[in-house]
Design a protein around this motif. Structure first.
Motif, PDB file in Angstrom:
ATOM      1  N   PRO A 122       0.822  -1.203   0.000  1.00  0.00           N
ATOM      2  CA  PRO A 122       0.000   0.000   0.000  1.00  0.00           C
ATOM      3  C   PRO A 122       0.860   1.259   0.000  1.00  0.00           C
ATOM      4  O   PRO A 122       1.974   1.278   0.528  1.00  0.00           O
ATOM      5  N   ARG A 123       0.320   2.289  -0.603  1.00  0.00           N
ATOM      6  CA  ARG A 123       1.007   3.575  -0.641  1.00  0.00           C
ATOM      7  C   ARG A 123       0.734   4.332   0.657  1.00  0.00           C
ATOM      8  O   ARG A 123      -0.411   4.501   1.051  1.00  0.00           O
ATOM      9  N   ARG A 124       1.791   4.777   1.298  1.00  0.00           N
ATOM     10  CA  ARG A 124       1.636   5.538   2.541  1.00  0.00           C
ATOM     11  C   ARG A 124       1.348   6.998   2.189  1.00  0.00           C
ATOM     12  O   ARG A 124       2.172   7.691   1.613  1.00  0.00           O
ATOM     13  N   SER A 125       0.163   7.435   2.527  1.00  0.00           N
ATOM     14  CA  SER A 125      -0.260   8.792   2.220  1.00  0.00           C
ATOM     15  C   SER A 125      -1.407   9.124   3.160  1.00  0.00           C
ATOM     16  O   SER A 125      -1.766   8.346   4.047  1.00  0.00           O
ATOM     17  N   THR A 126      -2.002  10.288   2.971  1.00  0.00           N
ATOM     18  CA  THR A 126      -3.167  10.639   3.764  1.00  0.00           C
ATOM     19  C   THR A 126      -4.292   9.648   3.496  1.00  0.00           C
ATOM     20  O   THR A 126      -4.692   9.439   2.346  1.00  0.00           O
ATOM     21  N   LEU A 127      -4.787   9.014   4.542  1.00  0.00           N
ATOM     22  CA  LEU A 127      -5.795   7.965   4.394  1.00  0.00           C
ATOM     23  C   LEU A 127      -7.134   8.576   4.007  1.00  0.00           C
ATOM     24  O   LEU A 127      -7.622   9.514   4.641  1.00  0.00           O
ATOM     25  N   LYS A 128      -7.723   8.035   2.944  1.00  0.00           N
ATOM     26  CA  LYS A 128      -9.036   8.486   2.461  1.00  0.00           C
ATOM     27  C   LYS A 128      -9.952   7.265   2.450  1.00  0.00           C
ATOM     28  O   LYS A 128     -10.073   6.575   1.447  1.00  0.00           O
ATOM     29  N   PRO A 129     -10.602   6.961   3.574  1.00  0.00           N
ATOM     30  CA  PRO A 129     -11.317   5.684   3.721  1.00  0.00           C
ATOM     31  C   PRO A 129     -12.779   5.760   3.299  1.00  0.00           C
ATOM     32  O   PRO A 129     -13.493   6.732   3.581  1.00  0.00           O
ATOM     33  N   LEU A 130     -13.234   4.676   2.665  1.00  0.00           N
ATOM     34  CA  LEU A 130     -14.630   4.532   2.270  1.00  0.00           C
ATOM     35  C   LEU A 130     -15.096   3.120   2.597  1.00  0.00           C
ATOM     36  O   LEU A 130     -14.299   2.172   2.598  1.00  0.00           O
ATOM     37  N   LEU A 131     -16.407   2.970   2.811  1.00  0.00           N
ATOM     38  CA  LEU A 131     -17.056   1.667   2.941  1.00  0.00           C
ATOM     39  C   LEU A 131     -18.051   1.520   1.803  1.00  0.00           C
ATOM     40  O   LEU A 131     -18.737   2.479   1.438  1.00  0.00           O
ATOM     41  N   PHE A 132     -18.165   0.296   1.270  1.00  0.00           N
ATOM     42  CA  PHE A 132     -19.089   0.050   0.161  1.00  0.00           C
ATOM     43  C   PHE A 132     -19.945  -1.174   0.445  1.00  0.00           C
ATOM     44  O   PHE A 132     -19.441  -2.214   0.885  1.00  0.00           O
ATOM     45  N   SER A 133     -21.250  -1.060   0.153  1.00  0.00           N
ATOM     46  CA  SER A 133     -22.199  -2.169   0.321  1.00  0.00           C
ATOM     47  C   SER A 133     -22.895  -2.437  -1.016  1.00  0.00           C
ATOM     48  O   SER A 133     -23.430  -1.512  -1.638  1.00  0.00           O
ATOM     49  N   PRO A 134     -22.936  -3.686  -1.482  1.00  0.00           N
ATOM     50  CA  PRO A 134     -23.503  -4.002  -2.800  1.00  0.00           C
ATOM     51  C   PRO A 134     -25.020  -4.180  -2.758  1.00  0.00           C
ATOM     52  O   PRO A 134     -25.646  -4.135  -1.692  1.00  0.00           O
ATOM     53  N   GLY A 135     -25.598  -4.396  -3.917  1.00  0.00           N
ATOM     54  CA  GLY A 135     -27.024  -4.664  -4.025  1.00  0.00           C
ATOM     55  C   GLY A 135     -27.390  -6.039  -3.491  1.00  0.00           C
ATOM     56  O   GLY A 135     -26.554  -6.949  -3.397  1.00  0.00           O
ATOM     57  N   LEU A 136     -28.651  -6.207  -3.126  1.00  0.00           N
ATOM     58  CA  LEU A 136     -29.150  -7.485  -2.641  1.00  0.00           C
ATOM     59  C   LEU A 136     -28.996  -8.549  -3.719  1.00  0.00           C
ATOM     60  O   LEU A 136     -29.378  -8.352  -4.871  1.00  0.00           O
ATOM     61  N   GLY A 137     -28.413  -9.690  -3.358  1.00  0.00           N
ATOM     62  CA  GLY A 137     -28.231 -10.777  -4.305  1.00  0.00           C
ATOM     63  C   GLY A 137     -27.060 -10.587  -5.232  1.00  0.00           C
ATOM     64  O   GLY A 137     -26.839 -11.403  -6.126  1.00  0.00           O
ATOM     65  N   ALA A 138     -26.273  -9.543  -5.026  1.00  0.00           N
ATOM     66  CA  ALA A 138     -25.121  -9.289  -5.882  1.00  0.00           C
ATOM     67  C   ALA A 138     -23.849  -9.767  -5.179  1.00  0.00           C
ATOM     68  O   ALA A 138     -23.884 -10.625  -4.306  1.00  0.00           O
ATOM     69  N   SER A 139     -22.732  -9.207  -5.554  1.00  0.00           N
ATOM     70  CA  SER A 139     -21.436  -9.484  -4.936  1.00  0.00           C
ATOM     71  C   SER A 139     -20.664  -8.183  -4.912  1.00  0.00           C
ATOM     72  O   SER A 139     -20.784  -7.355  -5.829  1.00  0.00           O
ATOM     73  N   ARG A 140     -19.867  -7.994  -3.889  1.00  0.00           N
ATOM     74  CA  ARG A 140     -19.028  -6.800  -3.833  1.00  0.00           C
ATOM     75  C   ARG A 140     -18.092  -6.697  -5.026  1.00  0.00           C
ATOM     76  O   ARG A 140     -17.610  -5.608  -5.371  1.00  0.00           O
ATOM     77  N   LEU A 141     -17.831  -7.826  -5.675  1.00  0.00           N
ATOM     78  CA  LEU A 141     -16.849  -7.881  -6.751  1.00  0.00           C
ATOM     79  C   LEU A 141     -17.391  -7.415  -8.098  1.00  0.00           C
ATOM     80  O   LEU A 141     -16.615  -7.243  -9.039  1.00  0.00           O
ATOM     81  N   VAL A 142     -18.701  -7.202  -8.212  1.00  0.00           N
ATOM     82  CA  VAL A 142     -19.245  -6.750  -9.499  1.00  0.00           C
ATOM     83  C   VAL A 142     -19.396  -5.227  -9.525  1.00  0.00           C
ATOM     84  O   VAL A 142     -20.206  -4.684 -10.266  1.00  0.00           O
ATOM     85  N   TYR A 143     -18.528  -4.561  -8.738  1.00  0.00           N
ATOM     86  CA  TYR A 143     -18.422  -3.095  -8.773  1.00  0.00           C
ATOM     87  C   TYR A 143     -16.957  -2.693  -8.943  1.00  0.00           C
ATOM     88  O   TYR A 143     -16.531  -1.610  -8.544  1.00  0.00           O
ATOM     89  N   THR A 144     -16.208  -3.585  -9.563  1.00  0.00           N
ATOM     90  CA  THR A 144     -14.758  -3.417  -9.678  1.00  0.00           C
ATOM     91  C   THR A 144     -14.378  -2.163 -10.451  1.00  0.00           C
ATOM     92  O   THR A 144     -13.413  -1.473 -10.095  1.00  0.00           O
ATOM     93  N   ALA A 145     -15.105  -1.840 -11.507  1.00  0.00           N
ATOM     94  CA  ALA A 145     -14.738  -0.684 -12.330  1.00  0.00           C
ATOM     95  C   ALA A 145     -14.755   0.598 -11.516  1.00  0.00           C
ATOM     96  O   ALA A 145     -13.890   1.466 -11.670  1.00  0.00           O
ATOM     97  N   LEU A 146     -15.730   0.748 -10.644  1.00  0.00           N
ATOM     98  CA  LEU A 146     -15.829   1.938  -9.801  1.00  0.00           C
ATOM     99  C   LEU A 146     -14.801   1.908  -8.668  1.00  0.00           C
ATOM    100  O   LEU A 146     -14.114   2.906  -8.405  1.00  0.00           O
ATOM    101  N   LEU A 147     -14.669   0.783  -7.987  1.00  0.00           N
ATOM    102  CA  LEU A 147     -13.826   0.723  -6.793  1.00  0.00           C
ATOM    103  C   LEU A 147     -12.342   0.834  -7.130  1.00  0.00           C
ATOM    104  O   LEU A 147     -11.583   1.482  -6.401  1.00  0.00           O
ATOM    105  N   THR A 148     -11.910   0.223  -8.227  1.00  0.00           N
ATOM    106  CA  THR A 148     -10.502   0.353  -8.605  1.00  0.00           C
ATOM    107  C   THR A 148     -10.184   1.783  -9.023  1.00  0.00           C
ATOM    108  O   THR A 148      -9.078   2.281  -8.779  1.00  0.00           O
ATOM    109  N   ASP A 149     -11.139   2.456  -9.647  1.00  0.00           N
ATOM    110  CA  ASP A 149     -10.887   3.845 -10.036  1.00  0.00           C
ATOM    111  C   ASP A 149     -10.739   4.738  -8.810  1.00  0.00           C
ATOM    112  O   ASP A 149      -9.844   5.586  -8.752  1.00  0.00           O
TER     113      ASP A 149
END
Length: 406
Positions: A122-149
């Motif tokens: 990980p890059r040591r810098s000012t921490l910018k933390p977020l939490l993400f919750s997916p849709g019902l019946g989905a997976s956290r992994l099907v939001y990769t395009a947004l989260l990686t950006d």
């Protein structure tokens, strides 16, 4: 209150837009498919799946009595690595569950590579933390395009899966890994009658993870003081409930991407909140989302709002509408539909219903920029000051599809 149950149902039915295959390694570069690349200055890392256990809480959804609640996580973060070694899109367990459920050929998602390196430094810098919750019946992994950006712009995101409402999620306890599947009918059937139980578990999951961030990779043993929370569909509603119920004072802003609320949301305590809706889903149109109208009437500056009971007219609440978008435009399926041969193989009316008419690359760019601009303003250096007018107007000039719902 009129919820919008179809928004849950169509997410479940539409995972068939992707051909799912079980796989464990990234596809060869010559055969790989990609989402639009991250746009930030940093390379991206992600963790292997993490399981947190809340021993203070019994999982009311588990089939075995007295089971403690387990939560699955992936952390996306800015990395100091000099190169990127792409990772596979879906773990074998999730891919297999979706393939079995929808009887899909193993031909597409096994070729999708994620532009993030597994367990990169990980890059040591000012921490910018977020939490993400997916849709019902989905997976956290099907939001990769947004989260990686977001990670490429310096954010560290803890993405949650909520067992028993995710289609499949791997949980590791005591060195043993098992896959928890959603109950029969959860993913492709009617909305469960005990949806309130799922919502309460999601909110408790989110608040528990909030308190545990200092224990997780890429957080450098620091407990953040300002955290943004956001989600899609029921995950967006989860974000609002978590903001209202947070007692630590560290959850400071939230976003709901096209999700109806399921019951009243308590006072936000002056925390900015953004609602983004797909075409035909807003609080003011005839037959519109009454849960959003109720939320706006008790938070922020809605016309004729009655305050009191802890609600504050100082809450910054805005609702945006994205013309031409569908409910799944706020997930990776906006990108999947544009991959070779996918759009042409799907019924055109189904694609219009679920993904609208806006092209995938355009709506991915749109959601990336709006989510980041809001979090930069509300969680970052501005601290939610200045009314947020500047970034809303600036992005509105770039994206004519987006309008402010008054």
């Amino acid at each position: 209150m009129m919820a919008r149950p179809k928004l849950l149902t169509i997410f479940h039915l539409s995972l068939g837009l992707a051909s799912i295959a079980a796989f464990t390694s990234a596809a060869p570069a010559s055969d790989a498919l990609h989402f639009p690349p991250p746009t930030g200055p940093y390379r991206v890392g992600l963790t292997a799946p993490i399981t947190l256990t809340d021993a203070s809480r019994t999982d009311i959804l588990a089939p075995v009595p007295d089971t403690p609640r387990h939560i699955a996580l992936t952390i996306y973060y800015p990395s100091s690595a000099s190169t990127t070694k792409p990772t596979s899109y879906l773990p074998a367990s999730v891919a297999k569950a979706l393939e079995t459920l929808y009887l899909l050929p193993a031909s597409l998602t096994s070729r999708i590579n994620v532009p993030a390196s597994l367990n990169a430094p990980p890059r040591r810098s000012t921490l910018k933390p977020l939490l993400f919750s997916p849709g019902l019946g989905a997976s956290r992994l099907v939001y990769t395009a947004l989260l990686t950006d977001l990670a490429s712009h310096g954010y560290t995101i803890a993405a949650l899966d909520h067992p028993y409402d995710a289609v499949a999620v791997d949980i590791t306890v005591g060195g043993n890994t098992s896959t928890i599947h959603a109950p029969d009918g959860m993913v492709n059937g009617p909305i469960p009658t005990n949806l309130g139980d799922y919502v309460s578990q999601r909110v408790a999951d989110t608040l528990f993870v909030t308190r545990q961030l200092h224990t997780l990779p890429a957080f450098f043993h620091k407990q953040p003081k300002r955290i943004g929370v956001f989600g899609h569909s029921l995950g967006g509603a989860t974000a609002a409930y978590a903001l209202a119920q947070d007692t630590t004072g560290t959850l400071v802003a939230g976003i709901n991407l096209d999700g109806s609320f399921w019951g009243a949301v308590g006072p936000l305590k002056n925390k900015p909140f953004l609602i983004v809706g797909g075409e035909g889903h807003n609080s003011t149109m005839p037959g519109g989302d009454e849960s959003w109208a109720e939320f706006r009437a008790t938070h922020g500056k809605a016309e004729g709002a009655g305050y009191g009971g802890g609600y504050s007219k100082r809450d910054w609440v805005r609702e945006l509408a994205v013309a031409g978008s569908g409910h799944l435009s706020f997930s990776d399926f906006a990108g999947v539909i544009e991959m070779p041969g996918v759009r042409d193989a799907q019924p055109a009316d189904m694609v219009r219903t679920l993904l609208g008419t806006i092209r995938g690359e355009r709506v991915i760019s749109l959601q990336r920029k709006y989510v980041r601009a809001f979090m930069d303003w509300a969680v970052g250096g501005h601290g939610g000051k200045g009314g947020g007018k500047g970034w809303v107007e600036k992005l509105g000039r770039e994206f004519a599809e987006v309008s402010v719902v008054e």
